[in-house]
Design an enzyme around this catalytic site. Structure first.
Site, PDB file in Angstrom:
ATOM      1  N   TYR A 133       0.820  -1.205   0.000  1.00  0.00           N
ATOM      2  CA  TYR A 133       0.000   0.000   0.000  1.00  0.00           C
ATOM      3  C   TYR A 133       0.852   1.252   0.000  1.00  0.00           C
ATOM      4  O   TYR A 133       2.062   1.197   0.222  1.00  0.00           O
ATOM      5  CB  TYR A 133      -0.940   0.009   1.216  1.00  0.00           C
ATOM      6  CG  TYR A 133      -0.270   0.365   2.527  1.00  0.00           C
ATOM      7  CD1 TYR A 133       0.621  -0.509   3.135  1.00  0.00           C
ATOM      8  CD2 TYR A 133      -0.511   1.597   3.137  1.00  0.00           C
ATOM      9  CE1 TYR A 133       1.246  -0.173   4.334  1.00  0.00           C
ATOM     10  CE2 TYR A 133       0.106   1.934   4.336  1.00  0.00           C
ATOM     11  CZ  TYR A 133       0.978   1.052   4.930  1.00  0.00           C
ATOM     12  OH  TYR A 133       1.595   1.394   6.095  1.00  0.00           O
ATOM     13  N   ARG A 159       7.781   3.597  -5.007  1.00  0.00           N
ATOM     14  CA  ARG A 159       7.998   2.765  -3.806  1.00  0.00           C
ATOM     15  C   ARG A 159       6.997   1.601  -3.790  1.00  0.00           C
ATOM     16  O   ARG A 159       7.345   0.480  -3.408  1.00  0.00           O
ATOM     17  CB  ARG A 159       7.866   3.604  -2.533  1.00  0.00           C
ATOM     18  CG  ARG A 159       8.181   2.783  -1.272  1.00  0.00           C
ATOM     19  CD  ARG A 159       8.218   3.630  -0.017  1.00  0.00           C
ATOM     20  NE  ARG A 159       6.926   4.226   0.277  1.00  0.00           N
ATOM     21  CZ  ARG A 159       6.715   5.092   1.259  1.00  0.00           C
ATOM     22  NH1 ARG A 159       7.711   5.464   2.053  1.00  0.00           N
ATOM     23  NH2 ARG A 159       5.510   5.589   1.471  1.00  0.00           N
ATOM     24  N   ARG A 196      -8.558 -20.167   0.107  1.00  0.00           N
ATOM     25  CA  ARG A 196      -7.441 -19.942   1.010  1.00  0.00           C
ATOM     26  C   ARG A 196      -6.396 -21.056   0.916  1.00  0.00           C
ATOM     27  O   ARG A 196      -6.717 -22.225   1.086  1.00  0.00           O
ATOM     28  CB  ARG A 196      -7.939 -19.819   2.461  1.00  0.00           C
ATOM     29  CG  ARG A 196      -6.824 -19.395   3.410  1.00  0.00           C
ATOM     30  CD  ARG A 196      -7.254 -19.400   4.850  1.00  0.00           C
ATOM     31  NE  ARG A 196      -6.138 -19.011   5.703  1.00  0.00           N
ATOM     32  CZ  ARG A 196      -5.135 -19.827   6.026  1.00  0.00           C
ATOM     33  NH1 ARG A 196      -5.123 -21.077   5.579  1.00  0.00           N
ATOM     34  NH2 ARG A 196      -4.145 -19.409   6.788  1.00  0.00           N
ATOM     35  N   HIS A 214      -1.821 -21.191   1.390  1.00  0.00           N
ATOM     36  CA  HIS A 214      -0.583 -20.408   1.436  1.00  0.00           C
ATOM     37  C   HIS A 214      -0.001 -20.241   0.029  1.00  0.00           C
ATOM     38  O   HIS A 214       0.531 -19.194  -0.314  1.00  0.00           O
ATOM     39  CB  HIS A 214       0.457 -21.088   2.342  1.00  0.00           C
ATOM     40  CG  HIS A 214       0.196 -20.884   3.807  1.00  0.00           C
ATOM     41  ND1 HIS A 214      -0.941 -21.321   4.423  1.00  0.00           N
ATOM     42  CD2 HIS A 214       0.926 -20.263   4.756  1.00  0.00           C
ATOM     43  CE1 HIS A 214      -0.917 -20.996   5.703  1.00  0.00           C
ATOM     44  NE2 HIS A 214       0.217 -20.342   5.933  1.00  0.00           N
ATOM     45  N   LYS A 254       6.478  -1.731   2.075  1.00  0.00           N
ATOM     46  CA  LYS A 254       5.265  -1.175   2.686  1.00  0.00           C
ATOM     47  C   LYS A 254       4.129  -2.162   2.468  1.00  0.00           C
ATOM     48  O   LYS A 254       3.310  -2.008   1.548  1.00  0.00           O
ATOM     49  CB  LYS A 254       4.966   0.203   2.073  1.00  0.00           C
ATOM     50  CG  LYS A 254       4.123   1.093   2.975  1.00  0.00           C
ATOM     51  CD  LYS A 254       4.216   2.534   2.537  1.00  0.00           C
ATOM     52  CE  LYS A 254       3.182   3.424   3.206  1.00  0.00           C
ATOM     53  NZ  LYS A 254       3.317   3.549   4.647  1.00  0.00           N
ATOM     54  N   GLU A 302      12.584   3.419  14.001  1.00  0.00           N
ATOM     55  CA  GLU A 302      11.649   4.441  13.495  1.00  0.00           C
ATOM     56  C   GLU A 302      10.388   4.395  14.340  1.00  0.00           C
ATOM     57  O   GLU A 302      10.341   3.707  15.365  1.00  0.00           O
ATOM     58  CB  GLU A 302      11.331   4.172  12.017  1.00  0.00           C
ATOM     59  CG  GLU A 302      10.697   2.818  11.781  1.00  0.00           C
ATOM     60  CD  GLU A 302      10.394   2.513  10.315  1.00  0.00           C
ATOM     61  OE1 GLU A 302      10.307   3.446   9.510  1.00  0.00           O
ATOM     62  OE2 GLU A 302      10.218   1.319   9.986  1.00  0.00           O
ATOM     63  N   LEU A 356      11.292   1.773   6.991  1.00  0.00           N
ATOM     64  CA  LEU A 356      10.675   2.129   5.719  1.00  0.00           C
ATOM     65  C   LEU A 356      11.415   3.334   5.133  1.00  0.00           C
ATOM     66  O   LEU A 356      11.668   4.305   5.864  1.00  0.00           O
ATOM     67  CB  LEU A 356       9.200   2.498   5.923  1.00  0.00           C
ATOM     68  CG  LEU A 356       8.460   2.754   4.619  1.00  0.00           C
ATOM     69  CD1 LEU A 356       8.101   1.435   3.942  1.00  0.00           C
ATOM     70  CD2 LEU A 356       7.213   3.583   4.837  1.00  0.00           C
TER      71      LEU A 356
HETATM   72  C1  LIG Z   1       6.883   2.274   9.481  1.00  0.00           C
HETATM   73  C2  LIG Z   1       6.824   3.580   8.768  1.00  0.00           C
HETATM   74  N1  LIG Z   1       7.928   4.338   8.707  1.00  0.00           N
HETATM   75  C3  LIG Z   1       7.935   5.538   8.086  1.00  0.00           C
HETATM   76  C4  LIG Z   1       6.780   6.038   7.498  1.00  0.00           C
HETATM   77  C5  LIG Z   1       6.821   7.379   6.815  1.00  0.00           C
HETATM   78  O1  LIG Z   1       6.784   7.200   5.429  1.00  0.00           O
HETATM   79  P1  LIG Z   1       6.290   8.354   4.457  1.00  0.00           P
HETATM   80  O2  LIG Z   1       7.103   9.561   4.790  1.00  0.00           O
HETATM   81  O3  LIG Z   1       6.574   7.827   3.108  1.00  0.00           O
HETATM   82  O4  LIG Z   1       4.843   8.560   4.728  1.00  0.00           O
HETATM   83  C6  LIG Z   1       5.607   5.279   7.531  1.00  0.00           C
HETATM   84  C7  LIG Z   1       4.390   5.793   6.899  1.00  0.00           C
HETATM   85  O5  LIG Z   1       3.336   5.247   7.005  1.00  0.00           O
HETATM   86  C8  LIG Z   1       5.627   4.012   8.163  1.00  0.00           C
HETATM   87  O6  LIG Z   1       4.528   3.240   8.210  1.00  0.00           O
END
Ligand SMILES: Cc1ncc(COP(=O)(O)O)c(C=O)c1O
Length: 291
Positions: free
Chosen positions: A33, A52, A100, A102, A147, A180, A204
């Site tokens: 997403y 991304r 369903r 895997h 993501k 983070e 991320l």
């Molecule tokens: C785990 C994580 N880190 C960092 C971010 C920040 O990413 P972005 O600046 O692309 O929104 C997000 C955004 O949802 C996130 O879920």
């Protein structure tokens, strides 16, 4: 039209949106997403988000059913049809519906769903006083650079942080290094210089982070892509977190511990202003180009 959804090319309100209960997004969280933000009717850094998305999809061996340019055109049409000048845009692609198992067949038709709706309001107190982030063990594993919609550890962490009176969770690994936030990147400011975890499978690669790295360079603020420990974060002059909807968040408490002077700091204020200016310039120019 406010709050508009599109599923595989069909438009509806989000309340009317339906997908199969056998969609692998529902049964396995098998999908990826993006969350984007619309300013002045334009999705900011849309291309970067879609690139991304493509990398995330490729990381889980999911072939997107559209090119980045194709998705860009579809998302622009959705944003235009919704007509909300200030809003969020969510896009999700799952591997599709199947009994369903895997194991999945490569022939599955992915489900592409997107919606536009007003973004969450930002509490005024965050700008004035900053917010609390709650330190929490990072239990997410080693695919954090992708993501994906498998977000339960982040969901639980964020809920615990908010229930404790905070705005975000601040994740740290067993060795003490800060990675983070539950849905944001994290930065510590020490002696006017900024420190943030390096890109790896543990965080991320935030699009907002990417903007802040560039802004620091333009503004002559030294930025270290080097992980710090929770202890070092606690002793920082300022802590900042960043994400698309959040923009920049000044963190003035880690749990019960005040950070620096206990109020939003000068580096946060400078970066915040520069970020808003960047948004205004980019979205203003794009709005002028397309209208
Ligand atoms: C785990 C994580 N880190 C960092 C971010 C920040 O990413 P972005 O600046 O692309 O929104 C997000 C955004 O949802 C996130 O879920």
């Amino acid at each position: 039209m406010p709050e508009l959804m599109v599923i595989n090319g069909e438009y509806m309100t989000p309340a009317e949106g339906r997908v199969s209960a056998e969609d692998r997004g529902f049964t396995f969280a098998d999908g990826v997403y993006e969350v984007m933000r619309i300013y002045g009717g334009v999705a900011f850094t849309l291309r970067e988000h879609l690139e991304r998305l493509e990398r995330s999809a490729s990381g889980i061996d999911l072939q997107l059913p559209h090119t980045v340019s194709g998705l860009e055109a579809q998302m622009t049409e959705l944003v235009d049809r919704a007509g909300l000048p200030e809003a969020m845009l969510y896009l999700q692609v799952t591997r599709g519906a199947a009994p369903r198992n895997h194991l999945y067949a490569d022939s599955l038709a992915p489900t592409v769903m997107a919606f536009v709706r007003p973004g969450p309001p930002r509490p005024e107190a965050w700008n004035r006083d900053g917010a609390m982030a709650l330190p929490m063990p990072d239990t997410r594993g080693t695919m954090c650079n992708l993501k994906t919609i498998a977000l339960l550890p982040s969901v639980l962490a964020k809920n615990r942080a908010v229930r404790a009176g905070g705005a975000e969770a601040l994740f740290h690994l067993e060795d003490g290094t800060v990675t983070e936030g539950s849905s944001s990147n994290a930065y510590a400011v020490r002696d006017g210089e900024v420190w943030t975890a390096p890109l790896s499978h543990k965080i991320l690669p935030g699009i907002t982070r990417m903007q802040l790295v560039a802004l620091c360079q333009e503004m002559g603020i030294r930025l270290h892509e080097q992980a710090l420990t929770l202890r070092e974060f606690e002793e920082a002059d300022e802590i900042i977190m960043s994400a698309t909807n959040l923009e920049l968040l000044p963190v003035t408490r880690l749990g019960a511990r005040p950070i620096g002077a206990g109020k939003p700091g000068p580096v946060y204020r400078r970066l915040c202003e520069a970020y808003r200016e960047r948004v205004r310039t980019a979205c203003g120019a794009m709005a002028a180009e397309t209208r």
